[in-house]
Enzyme design. Structure first.
Site, PDB file in Angstrom:
ATOM      1  N   HIS A 529     -14.238  -6.792   2.379  1.00 38.22           N
ATOM      2  CA  HIS A 529     -12.975  -6.307   2.173  1.00 38.22           C
ATOM      3  C   HIS A 529     -12.834  -5.165   0.869  1.00 38.22           C
ATOM      4  CE1 HIS A 529     -10.548  -9.260   4.314  1.00 38.22           C
ATOM      5  NE2 HIS A 529     -11.712  -9.966   4.188  1.00 38.22           N
ATOM      6  N   LYS A 721       3.199  -5.268  -3.948  1.00 41.19           N
ATOM      7  CA  LYS A 721       1.671  -5.489  -4.048  1.00 41.19           C
ATOM      8  C   LYS A 721       1.336  -5.436  -5.342  1.00 41.19           C
ATOM      9  CE  LYS A 721       1.521  -2.034  -1.404  1.00 41.19           C
ATOM     10  NZ  LYS A 721       0.480  -1.610  -0.211  1.00 41.19           N
ATOM     11  N   ARG A 722      -0.112  -6.081  -5.298  1.00 41.56           N
ATOM     12  CA  ARG A 722      -0.644  -6.474  -6.602  1.00 41.56           C
ATOM     13  C   ARG A 722      -0.668  -5.038  -7.649  1.00 41.56           C
ATOM     14  NH1 ARG A 722      -6.360  -6.217  -7.065  1.00 41.56           N
ATOM     15  NH2 ARG A 722      -6.409  -5.852  -5.053  1.00 41.56           N
ATOM     16  N   LYS A 727      -3.597   1.465  -6.494  1.00 40.52           N
ATOM     17  CA  LYS A 727      -2.514   1.277  -5.710  1.00 40.52           C
ATOM     18  C   LYS A 727      -1.039   2.317  -6.090  1.00 40.52           C
ATOM     19  CE  LYS A 727      -3.376  -3.505  -4.009  1.00 40.52           C
ATOM     20  NZ  LYS A 727      -3.637  -3.155  -2.897  1.00 40.52           N
ATOM     21  N   THR A 832      -2.597  -4.995   4.790  1.00 45.00           N
ATOM     22  CA  THR A 832      -1.761  -5.817   5.754  1.00 45.00           C
ATOM     23  C   THR A 832      -0.232  -5.709   5.423  1.00 45.00           C
ATOM     24  OG1 THR A 832      -2.346  -7.703   4.398  1.00 45.00           O
ATOM     25  CG2 THR A 832      -3.638  -7.257   6.444  1.00 45.00           C
ATOM     26  N   LYS A 836       3.260  -5.794   7.875  1.00 47.50           N
ATOM     27  CA  LYS A 836       4.316  -6.504   7.967  1.00 47.50           C
ATOM     28  C   LYS A 836       5.869  -5.699   7.778  1.00 47.50           C
ATOM     29  CE  LYS A 836       1.730  -9.386   4.965  1.00 47.50           C
ATOM     30  NZ  LYS A 836       1.385 -10.026   3.693  1.00 47.50           N
TER      31      LYS A 836
END
Length: 985
Positions: A529, A721-722, A727, A832, A836
């Site tokens: 990953h 998200k984290r 990000k 992912t 969702k």
């Protein structure tokens, strides 16, 4: 004489089987007994020479068993016996305990006496092979004689037990019933006997516990039958090794997959409880961090639903991912005491325990004239299994997730207590149990690295011992190990299993290097990953040598053989040899765990098409050029059972209504048919109503959690998200500041044209990641300013959702209008989270990263808001550095933060430094103008409610490709080589 044919039900009489287990039988061949018994083969040492015909009279003197030879079918057993009710059932049961089954049979009346029948059986072993061995023929003959005597003999390890098994079958001849009354009885039973509360006085949490145990009882039935079916069929099995599983809550998922939610709700309602309230009593099993861990959970659901023979293995952390507490806008971490109130979904297997060894020395011994290595460990810890049944949807198959907990070896405590050294006994216990205490210990220190290595080895050692034990129970040698076992490495965390399997095959099974190496290279597949080489896991050699000395030797041997093979292929290219070596030379000598995984695996998988290209061209380029055939990609997916059916039941019902079927829950490709109705005004109105209901639930949660009241007319703009620099939550917050600044500088007449926004951010920062923590603090101080500014009002709100987890996501995702996936291109392997949101009809604002290109192919770029630099443009922009001029809007908002407009001027200085003065590694400034344009496009689209609804419907319609069902089918066919093994209904 009649010809052989399958025996139909009209020719026999037998006891009623368990209800639901075998509702219909078309032939005796398809009949299988209840799998709750655990019978083992009788040990009979008698041997005979088989003649053409051997006859023994029974005690009745008129019944007989004869063995005849048939050229085509081998041994045929002929039984002449007086008619007995249940005889065939008894015979079948007895043969099964010996490891045989009836392939074909005939039953006809005896020509001499009408009250007698003649039965002819072709008996084969469980794999369909003829029975030819004289000893086996004698064993079968012996038990058949006793069976027709009416004794109902069965065999256990303790020997013959007469009719006990018959009695047990009668006591448990059916599955637990799922009607509301039966569920109520089970719930009250568990209230009184499991929870130990009075059935006349128990609260919501105790009701949740009782309901969970009642549901678990039904899972265990299916789990037992599934495992017995796997054992009988002996298919190739997948063993999924992952150090992280972010399972979330189990009750709602289990009830949904069992198909009993309505029955549970009705049963509870009659008892005075609400199902939804009880479901909220469950805490999250947060045994992972982020997408990789949630992916593992989704894949387990799909493996069960698609009937694949699989096991999951992981660690049962005493404390899961930390609880995030926000005090004055600062993140604080607290332990996640998720086991404080017990876990009704797990089954402790105290008898399934394996010794795991650490430290010590390696010595050389001579065994049978050959030198061999012997590892003499310095520390031993016990791994105890905890099983978690994972039910499939629309199938009886229920597979297992086995998590290991570390316990002290008995020897430590006994020795310490015997000598009176109680303190040492306590220290030893704590030292052992700490291995499985904490998810992701901080590995910046030597002690942290040591604990991380011990966690990884503890997990894989126990798992491999369990896998090999199960394999050896059914097979005499390792020749067909690769045909029966597939080992999946979920990232590099379980990669030590490669060296461990080699050690077991070499040192314990004495197979020799060549044979062991051939086996290892055939059973492992590796999914990475990682997108950056510098993020690849490494373990210092001195640490490895201290903790796992024998494994280091094996890794050196593997690396030597690989280097010799590589030199023969590429010549003396020492730079490339150095890059590809498993052992990294340098000031600190390291083991490159990813290189070990690639060298020893038959397949290397990326998790999206874009990620796969990065692996081939950047991260593992040298290996790809050497072994291009090894590299594949399987785009990640998420399970629609969790992310639509459970988390968004209103949308689930609407989809089923318009498609006219619920089959899409198992066959998600059917969602594509929604495209036919995307422009239908009736569907759009119903779609908008579902979204409004979900937004209302989210708004109520926000108000309860933060005190901020938000407007349902606003666009709910979400990034959860984290927290990480790549990000780019900072980009989002700076965009919110720009929106706020623009509104403040507008005339009142202009403000009426502004599309209201509720900007929602959630996520946890790693405990040692200071920049990420400052982003959280910035979000809070900006929110405090905006949310209390009367000039802005409902036009803009900013909310931070604390302690983000799976259960929070199940609430937030259905209520979102727009979702941001704005990582710097080339840094997100798959993403992912976007899948969702897509399933729930949420529009995406995203960069060209991870799986975004594949999503565009399914729904069209016109139904998304894409911005920012492309993957191939990022390196050039970084090289230009400070010469890339950031837009004026960006400079203004950063200056507002730097000058203390929101307070904490000194605290945010280092944060501002990361995006200015040529240090903008993640291109926040370079992408800012494009980001604002994408946000403006989203505003324009949101104004047109019909168009927005159509785009939303098309998002859901195009999400089928991103189901974990598709991912797992791809893995099964192209990587693992496994086939479905469906448990009979």
């Amino acid at each position: 004489m009649s010809v052989f044919s399958p025996l139909s039900l009209t020719t026999i009489k037998f006891h009623q089987p368990r209800t639901q287990k075998h509702p219909s039988l078309t032939s005796f061949q398809s009949f299988s007994l209840p799998d709750r018994s655990s019978f083992t083969s009788i040990q009979n040492t008698a041997s005979i020479n088989v003649c053409n015909s051997i006859t023994r009279a029974s005690s009745t003197a008129t019944s007989s068993v004869t063995i005849e030879n048939d050229v085509a079918d081998g041994a045929v057993f002929v039984i002449r016996v007086q008619e007995q009710i249940g005889l065939l059932l008894r015979i079948t049961r007895v043969l099964k305990t010996l490891g045989f089954k009836i392939e074909r049979t005939t039953v006809e009346s005896d020509e001499i006496e009408d009250c007698f029948v003649v039965m002819k059986f072709v008996v084969v072993d469980l794999h369909g092979n003829q029975v030819e061995d004289g000893e086996n023929l004698m064993r079968i003959e012996n038990v058949l004689m006793e069976a027709i005597d009416g004794s109902g003999v069965v065999v256990r390890k303790a020997g013959y037990i007469g009719g006990k098994e018959e009695h047990m079958f009668e006591l448990m001849d059916g599955f637990l019933k799922n009607d509301p009354v039966s569920l109520q009885k089970d719930i009250l039973h568990h209230v009184e006997y499991t929870v130990a509360r009075s059935r006349f006085s128990f609260d919501d949490f105790e009701a949740y516990q009782a309901l969970s145990h009642s549901v678990r009882d039904r899972l265990i039935e299916r789990w037992h039958d599934t495992q017995q079916h796997f054992k009988k069929k002996d298919p190739k099995r997948l063993y999924f090794l992952s150090l992280e599983f972010l399972m979330g809550r189990s009750l709602s998922n289990s009830v949904n997959n069992l198909g009993i939610q309505d029955q549970c709700a009705e049963a509870l309602n009659q008892l005075g409880f609400e199902y939804e309230v009880l479901a909220e009593q469950e805490g999250d099993a947060a045994l992972g961090n982020g997408g990789l861990a949630r992916l593992s959970a989704c894949q387990m659901d799909s493996l069960a639903t698609l009937d694949y023979p699989a096991w999951g293995y992981g660690l049962r952390y005493q404390y899961g991912l930390f609880r995030q507490i926000i005090l004055d806008g600062y993140q604080h971490e607290q332990p996640d005491y998720w086991l404080n109130f017990g876990n009704p979904w797990e089954i402790e297997r105290v008898h399934v325990s394996y010794a795991v060894k650490f430290y010590g020395t390696v010595e050389e011994e001579v065994v049978n004239g050959e030198k061999c290595k012997v590892w003499i460990p310095g520390e031993t810890v016990e791994a105890v299994a905890y099983d978690n049944p994972i039910p499939g949807y629309g199938t009886r198959n229920t597979i297992n997730l086995r998590l290991w907990a570390a316990k002290p070896s008995d020897g430590y405590d006994i020795e310490s207590y015997t000598t009176g050294d109680y303190i040492n006994a306590i220290v030893n216990r704590q030292k052992a149990e700490i291995i499985s205490n904490v998810l992701y210990p901080d590995d910046r220190s030597y002690q942290g690295k040591e604990l991380r290595l011990k966690q990884q080895y503890f997990f894989v050692s126990a798992s491999l011992q369990d896998i090999i034990r199960r394999f050896k129970d059914a097979h005499g040698n390792f020749d067909n190990f690769p045909e029966k076992v597939a080992l999946q490495l979920n990232d590099t965390h379980p990669s030590i299993s490669i060296a461990e399997l080699m050690r077991v095959l070499l040192d314990e099974e004495k197979l020799g290097w060549k044979k062991a190496w051939d086996i290892v290279r055939q059973v492992f597949s590796f999914t990475t990953h990682t997108v950056q080489q510098e993020a690849l896991e490494k373990v210092p050699v001195d640490l490895f040598e201290s903790v796992l000395p024998r494994h280091l030797q094996i890794i050196y041997d593997i690396n030597f053989a690989f280097m010799e093979e590589l030199k023969a292929k590429i010549g003396p290219d020492y730079a490339r040899l150095s890059r590809m070596s498993i052992v990294e030379e340098g000031a600190v000598k390291n083991i490159r765990v990813a290189n070990l995984s690639i060298v020893c695996s038959h397949t290397v998988n990326g998790v999206s098409r874009a990620h796969s290209e990065l692996l081939k061209t950047r991260v593992f380029r040298d290996f790809y050029e050497l072994w291009p055939e090894k590299f594949q990609y399987k785009t990640n997916g998420v399970t629609q059972r969790r992310w639509i059916v459970v988390s968004n039941p209103s949308l689930c019902a609407l989809i089923s209504k318009w498609l006219g079927t619920e089959s899409w829950i198992r066959n998600i490709d059917l969602l594509a048919r929604l495209r036919e109705f995307a422009s239908n005004s009736d569907l759009q109105k119903e779609w908008q109503m579902v979204k409004k209901v979900n937004k209302l639930r989210l708004a109520e949660y926000i108000e309860t959690m933060s005190g901020v009241k938000v407007s349902l007319d606003a666009m709910f703009d979400v990034q959860i998200k984290r927290i990480h620099e790549y990000k780019r939550q900072l980009l989002n917050i700076l965009g919110v500041i720009h929106r706020y600044d623009s509104i403040k500088n507008m005339e009142k007449s202009e403000r009426r044209k502004v599309v209201p926004r509720v900007c929602i951010i959630g996520g946890k920062a790693p405990p040692g990641y200071e920049i990420a923590k400052k982003v959280i603090k910035l979000c809070h101080v900006v929110a405090e300013t905006i949310n209390n500014d009367n000039d802005v009002g409902d036009l803009l709100k900013l909310v931070f959702i604390p302690d983000y987890n799976v259960s929070v996501a199940e609430l937030v995702i259905p209520g979102s209008d727009l979702s941001q996936h704005i990582s710097t291109a080339g840094h997100e392997a798959s993403g992912t989270g976007s899948m969702k949101f897509l399933m729930n009809g949420c529009l995406l604002l995203a960069t060209d990263d991870g799986s975004t290109n594949e999503i565009i192919e399914e729904i069209g770029a016109e139904n998304m808001f894409i911005f920012g630099a492309k993957i191939n443009e990022v390196p050039t922009l970084r090289e230009k550095g400070s010469t890339v001029k950031a837009p004026l809007q960006f400079a203004r908002v950063v200056r507002m933060v730097r000058d203390g407009y929101f307070g904490f001027k000194d605290y945010f200085k280092s944060l501002c430094d990361t995006v200015e003065n040529g240090k903008d590694f993640y291109l926040v400034g370079a992408d800012f103008a494009s980001y604002l344009e994408a946000q403006a496009a989203a505003d324009r689209a949101y104004v047109d409610k019909e168009k927005w609804s159509e785009m939303s419907i098309l998002c859901t319609a195009g999400s089928g490709r991103f189901s974990s069902d598709r991912t797992i089918e791809d893995y099964a066919e192209n990587t693992w080589g496994i086939q479905p093994c469906k448990c009979p209904s």
